[in-house]
Design a protein around this motif. Sequence first.
Motif, PDB file in Angstrom:
ATOM      1  N   GLU A 274       0.810  -1.185  -0.199  1.00 49.57           N
ATOM      2  CA  GLU A 274       0.027  -0.123   0.082  1.00 49.57           C
ATOM      3  C   GLU A 274       0.868   1.296  -0.231  1.00 49.57           C
ATOM      4  O   GLU A 274       1.747   1.382   0.750  1.00 49.57           O
ATOM      5  N   PHE A 275       0.615   2.005  -0.842  1.00 48.12           N
ATOM      6  CA  PHE A 275       1.472   3.277  -1.083  1.00 48.12           C
ATOM      7  C   PHE A 275       0.576   4.359  -0.688  1.00 48.12           C
ATOM      8  O   PHE A 275      -0.476   4.511  -0.788  1.00 48.12           O
ATOM      9  N   ILE A 276       1.196   5.297   0.402  1.00 49.34           N
ATOM     10  CA  ILE A 276       0.696   6.675   0.834  1.00 49.34           C
ATOM     11  C   ILE A 276       1.581   7.632   0.003  1.00 49.34           C
ATOM     12  O   ILE A 276       2.762   8.094   0.575  1.00 49.34           O
ATOM     13  N   PHE A 277       0.849   8.352  -0.725  1.00 46.27           N
ATOM     14  CA  PHE A 277       1.368   9.272  -1.526  1.00 46.27           C
ATOM     15  C   PHE A 277       1.159  10.825  -0.765  1.00 46.27           C
ATOM     16  O   PHE A 277       0.280  11.020  -0.344  1.00 46.27           O
ATOM     17  N   ILE A 278       2.224  11.381  -0.723  1.00 46.46           N
ATOM     18  CA  ILE A 278       2.263  12.691  -0.043  1.00 46.46           C
ATOM     19  C   ILE A 278       2.793  13.759  -0.642  1.00 46.46           C
ATOM     20  O   ILE A 278       4.170  13.568  -1.200  1.00 46.46           O
TER      21      ILE A 278
ATOM     22  N   LEU B 191       8.987  19.693   5.710  1.00 40.95           N
ATOM     23  CA  LEU B 191       9.144  18.487   5.097  1.00 40.95           C
ATOM     24  C   LEU B 191       8.730  17.343   6.301  1.00 40.95           C
ATOM     25  O   LEU B 191       8.054  16.655   5.987  1.00 40.95           O
ATOM     26  N   VAL B 192       9.194  17.506   7.383  1.00 40.81           N
ATOM     27  CA  VAL B 192       9.028  16.410   8.481  1.00 40.81           C
ATOM     28  C   VAL B 192       7.284  16.823   8.878  1.00 40.81           C
ATOM     29  O   VAL B 192       6.601  15.773   9.265  1.00 40.81           O
ATOM     30  N   THR B 193       6.946  17.971   9.122  1.00 43.43           N
ATOM     31  CA  THR B 193       5.718  18.351   9.639  1.00 43.43           C
ATOM     32  C   THR B 193       4.805  17.805   8.649  1.00 43.43           C
ATOM     33  O   THR B 193       3.679  17.251   9.169  1.00 43.43           O
ATOM     34  N   THR B 194       4.884  17.863   7.453  1.00 49.38           N
ATOM     35  CA  THR B 194       3.957  17.394   6.243  1.00 49.38           C
ATOM     36  C   THR B 194       3.738  15.943   6.360  1.00 49.38           C
ATOM     37  O   THR B 194       2.734  15.393   6.173  1.00 49.38           O
ATOM     38  N   LEU B 195       5.094  15.394   6.594  1.00 50.49           N
ATOM     39  CA  LEU B 195       5.219  13.860   6.616  1.00 50.49           C
ATOM     40  C   LEU B 195       4.276  13.385   7.884  1.00 50.49           C
ATOM     41  O   LEU B 195       3.310  12.614   7.916  1.00 50.49           O
ATOM     42  N   CYS B 196       4.455  13.909   8.910  1.00 48.92           N
ATOM     43  CA  CYS B 196       3.572  13.680  10.371  1.00 48.92           C
ATOM     44  C   CYS B 196       2.119  13.895   9.952  1.00 48.92           C
ATOM     45  O   CYS B 196       1.353  13.069  10.709  1.00 48.92           O
TER      46      CYS B 196
ATOM     47  N   ARG C 100       4.591   1.583   2.076  1.00 45.79           N
ATOM     48  CA  ARG C 100       5.412   2.551   1.820  1.00 45.79           C
ATOM     49  C   ARG C 100       4.923   4.042   1.644  1.00 45.79           C
ATOM     50  O   ARG C 100       3.868   4.143   0.916  1.00 45.79           O
ATOM     51  N   VAL C 101       5.568   4.969   2.291  1.00 46.37           N
ATOM     52  CA  VAL C 101       5.408   6.266   2.145  1.00 46.37           C
ATOM     53  C   VAL C 101       5.957   7.091   1.077  1.00 46.37           C
ATOM     54  O   VAL C 101       7.298   7.228   1.249  1.00 46.37           O
ATOM     55  N   VAL C 102       5.533   7.740  -0.031  1.00 41.91           N
ATOM     56  CA  VAL C 102       6.071   8.309  -0.837  1.00 41.91           C
ATOM     57  C   VAL C 102       5.856   9.653  -0.999  1.00 41.91           C
ATOM     58  O   VAL C 102       4.778  10.328  -1.074  1.00 41.91           O
ATOM     59  N   LEU C 103       6.909  10.450  -0.698  1.00 50.69           N
ATOM     60  CA  LEU C 103       6.952  11.739  -0.708  1.00 50.69           C
ATOM     61  C   LEU C 103       7.320  12.432  -2.017  1.00 50.69           C
ATOM     62  O   LEU C 103       8.418  12.417  -2.618  1.00 50.69           O
TER      63      LEU C 103
ATOM     64  N   PHE D 201      11.358   8.681  -1.699  1.00 46.73           N
ATOM     65  CA  PHE D 201      11.414  10.288  -2.089  1.00 46.73           C
ATOM     66  C   PHE D 201      11.563  10.313  -3.625  1.00 46.73           C
ATOM     67  O   PHE D 201      12.086   9.580  -4.244  1.00 46.73           O
ATOM     68  N   LEU D 202      10.452  10.970  -4.209  1.00 49.86           N
ATOM     69  CA  LEU D 202      10.487  11.512  -5.377  1.00 49.86           C
ATOM     70  C   LEU D 202      10.906  12.846  -5.569  1.00 49.86           C
ATOM     71  O   LEU D 202      10.036  13.909  -5.344  1.00 49.86           O
ATOM     72  N   LEU D 203      12.059  13.037  -6.234  1.00 47.52           N
ATOM     73  CA  LEU D 203      12.530  14.457  -6.303  1.00 47.52           C
ATOM     74  C   LEU D 203      12.691  14.992  -7.634  1.00 47.52           C
ATOM     75  O   LEU D 203      13.378  14.393  -8.524  1.00 47.52           O
ATOM     76  N   ALA D 204      11.497  16.107  -7.795  1.00 51.33           N
ATOM     77  CA  ALA D 204      11.698  16.596  -9.211  1.00 51.33           C
ATOM     78  C   ALA D 204      12.190  17.873  -9.205  1.00 51.33           C
ATOM     79  O   ALA D 204      11.738  18.877  -8.708  1.00 51.33           O
ATOM     80  N   VAL D 205      13.577  17.920  -9.824  1.00 55.51           N
ATOM     81  CA  VAL D 205      14.230  19.166  -9.621  1.00 55.51           C
ATOM     82  C   VAL D 205      14.960  19.563 -11.268  1.00 55.51           C
ATOM     83  O   VAL D 205      15.006  18.696 -11.857  1.00 55.51           O
TER      84      VAL D 205
END
Length: 338
Positions: free
Chosen positions: A54-58, A75-80, A228-231, A264-268
């Motif tokens: 199960e993927f939790i997308f943030i 970033l940490v507060t958004t995750l929590c 899996r938590v996907v940020l 982490f998915l980093l789009a830069v």
Amino acid sequence: FMREEMAQREAAELRRGHRKPRSPHGWGLLEALWLLAFYEPVVTEGHLRRKNLEFIFIRFSAWEFAGCDKLWAGLVTTLCHHVRQHFGALPLSVFHVLGSRPRFASGFSQREWVLKKGTCLRLWGLLLVLAVGIAILLVALLVPGIKDHHALKVVGSAVASLSGSSLVLGALSILKNFLVSEKKKIERLTNSDRFAGQLGFMSKIRDEVEVLVDYLAFMEVFERRRLRVVLEITSLDLCYPEKVAGVFNAMATLLSDANAPFIFLLAVDPSVIVPCLEQTGCMKGLADNGYLYLNRAVTLPFSIPEMGARSRLRSVAAAIQTREDLMYRIIAGNVAKT
């Protein structure tokens, strides 16, 4: 597509003899609270072999937090906040007080829950002492001939109040964690000028992250699936250089635990991020090479080629066509109503 894939994996797990996944909502909430209070989760070999994910997308837009002094704290507060919102505030609050870190099974044992004997003994002991104190107090108040003994009333009330206060303190701790979320705790730490410069600041943040990782491991065993938590981190190339480096440090902190279920998915745009990193002090020891630092921070880098002229024209034509179709449907719907 992801929901269909998850449904197929759940069906495959059932065919292999695994039990059906469950949710900490509805009646499952009561079961989760019972297990949180009196049982310790065990990570078995069978659990590690589960294919049901199960993927939790943030989504984290760095531009929304660019105005704060500590972008990485956002970033940490958004995750929590999203993890608390996904599973509910009550199970996480109970885990803070009564939950225990999951342990790995020894050998080939498939037992996923072990009774917390110490917790049960303490609880039964408190209830027994409370019952004895109430019984002494009732005897001192109701039985003829003993009503005049003031010392017996004092002993009964003292025993009952001491044992009852322990239970009340536990309930108040759960209520406190229910009302004050992890996000608010971290925001208070970052807003505190007295504490933000001390070494204990990062230790407090690290403790909150560890509790969150242990809670996700507990929910994995409870739900009978892997989590899996996907940020998704976007708009980082719009922020100041020192804040960009802070986000990379926060990512390193969250990924420092080998068992952390974070992706982490980093789009830069590397041409923008690399000069930002080279302006900060995080390049020491890497020959001031921002690309080398970025390659070490990103496990699986890939790039999307720049869109050509024809592709842009096709995208614009598709957008215009979609807009025309939408307008036609709105007009047709209004005509049908009249």
